[in-house]
Write a protein that holds these residues in place. Sequence first.
Motif, PDB file in Angstrom:
ATOM      1  N   UNK A 265       8.305  17.826   4.202  1.00 27.56           N
ATOM      2  CA  UNK A 265       8.322  17.923   2.717  1.00 27.56           C
ATOM      3  C   UNK A 265       7.899  17.132   2.006  1.00 27.56           C
ATOM      4  N   UNK A 266       7.755  17.423   0.416  1.00 22.46           N
ATOM      5  CA  UNK A 266       7.144  16.442  -0.438  1.00 22.46           C
ATOM      6  C   UNK A 266       8.311  16.257  -1.392  1.00 22.46           C
ATOM      7  N   UNK A 267       8.217  15.173  -2.171  1.00 25.88           N
ATOM      8  CA  UNK A 267       7.069  14.053  -1.832  1.00 25.88           C
ATOM      9  C   UNK A 267       7.779  13.231  -0.706  1.00 25.88           C
ATOM     10  N   UNK A 268       6.812  12.673   0.135  1.00 27.33           N
ATOM     11  CA  UNK A 268       6.857  11.674   1.094  1.00 27.33           C
ATOM     12  C   UNK A 268       6.235  10.604   0.666  1.00 27.33           C
ATOM     13  N   UNK A 269       6.791   9.338   0.896  1.00 21.83           N
ATOM     14  CA  UNK A 269       6.205   7.970   0.481  1.00 21.83           C
ATOM     15  C   UNK A 269       5.833   7.396   1.869  1.00 21.83           C
ATOM     16  N   UNK A 270       4.722   6.813   1.953  1.00 23.07           N
ATOM     17  CA  UNK A 270       4.528   6.070   3.250  1.00 23.07           C
ATOM     18  C   UNK A 270       3.946   4.735   2.557  1.00 23.07           C
ATOM     19  N   UNK A 271       4.632   3.739   2.923  1.00 26.75           N
ATOM     20  CA  UNK A 271       4.543   2.390   2.395  1.00 26.75           C
ATOM     21  C   UNK A 271       3.961   1.464   3.438  1.00 26.75           C
ATOM     22  N   UNK A 272       2.853   0.895   3.431  1.00 24.46           N
ATOM     23  CA  UNK A 272       2.255  -0.163   4.235  1.00 24.46           C
ATOM     24  C   UNK A 272       2.118   0.587   5.681  1.00 24.46           C
ATOM     25  N   UNK A 273       1.702   1.997   5.634  1.00 24.75           N
ATOM     26  CA  UNK A 273       1.339   2.687   6.810  1.00 24.75           C
ATOM     27  C   UNK A 273       2.540   2.694   7.811  1.00 24.75           C
ATOM     28  N   UNK A 274       3.700   2.125   7.541  1.00 24.60           N
ATOM     29  CA  UNK A 274       4.857   2.419   8.481  1.00 24.60           C
ATOM     30  C   UNK A 274       6.158   2.759   8.127  1.00 24.60           C
TER      31      UNK A 274
ATOM     32  N   UNK B 117       0.899  -1.110  -0.121  1.00 26.98           N
ATOM     33  CA  UNK B 117      -0.061   0.042  -0.010  1.00 26.98           C
ATOM     34  C   UNK B 117       0.879   1.277   0.022  1.00 26.98           C
ATOM     35  N   UNK B 118       0.727   1.997  -1.074  1.00 26.10           N
ATOM     36  CA  UNK B 118       1.719   3.159  -1.185  1.00 26.10           C
ATOM     37  C   UNK B 118       0.596   4.489  -1.122  1.00 26.10           C
ATOM     38  N   UNK B 119       1.256   5.515  -0.081  1.00 23.80           N
ATOM     39  CA  UNK B 119       0.465   6.695  -0.220  1.00 23.80           C
ATOM     40  C   UNK B 119       1.727   7.527  -0.568  1.00 23.80           C
ATOM     41  N   UNK B 120       1.276   8.764  -1.307  1.00 19.64           N
ATOM     42  CA  UNK B 120       2.318   9.617  -1.979  1.00 19.64           C
ATOM     43  C   UNK B 120       1.843  11.151  -1.304  1.00 19.64           C
ATOM     44  N   UNK B 121       2.373  11.635  -0.520  1.00 17.83           N
ATOM     45  CA  UNK B 121       2.098  12.996  -0.004  1.00 17.83           C
ATOM     46  C   UNK B 121       2.707  13.818  -1.038  1.00 17.83           C
ATOM     47  N   UNK B 122       2.100  14.827  -1.406  1.00 14.38           N
ATOM     48  CA  UNK B 122       2.500  15.775  -2.626  1.00 14.38           C
ATOM     49  C   UNK B 122       2.025  17.024  -2.502  1.00 14.38           C
ATOM     50  N   UNK B 123       2.421  17.865  -3.460  1.00 17.09           N
ATOM     51  CA  UNK B 123       1.779  19.251  -3.462  1.00 17.09           C
ATOM     52  C   UNK B 123       2.093  19.550  -4.940  1.00 17.09           C
ATOM     53  N   UNK B 124       1.142  20.546  -5.313  1.00 12.20           N
ATOM     54  CA  UNK B 124       1.291  21.197  -6.618  1.00 12.20           C
ATOM     55  C   UNK B 124       2.468  21.960  -6.783  1.00 12.20           C
TER      56      UNK B 124
END
Length: 80
Positions: A52-61, A3-10
């Motif tokens: 800061x961005x990008x920040x990746x969160x993989x498998x919630x941990x 599961x991958x969540x990418x924190x991003x911004x324009x």
Amino acid sequence: MSKVVLYSQSDCPPCEFAKHYLSDKGISYTIKDIKKDKNARNELIHKYQSFSTPTFVINDDLVITGFDLEKINEALSIES
């Protein structure tokens, strides 16, 4: 599959590169735009201690701040 969540911004060139990279590798991911979503920004800062961005969160941990190709490939078992 991870599961991958990418924190991003324009207006964040590394964020755009990260999105293209994950898409090119066939990795599904969820984008959380910290400029459009105050909750995502707070989550990024308070839960994952990233500013800061990008920040990746993989498998919630696993948190990877910045586009660190080696760490991303290792975490997602992507062959370079």
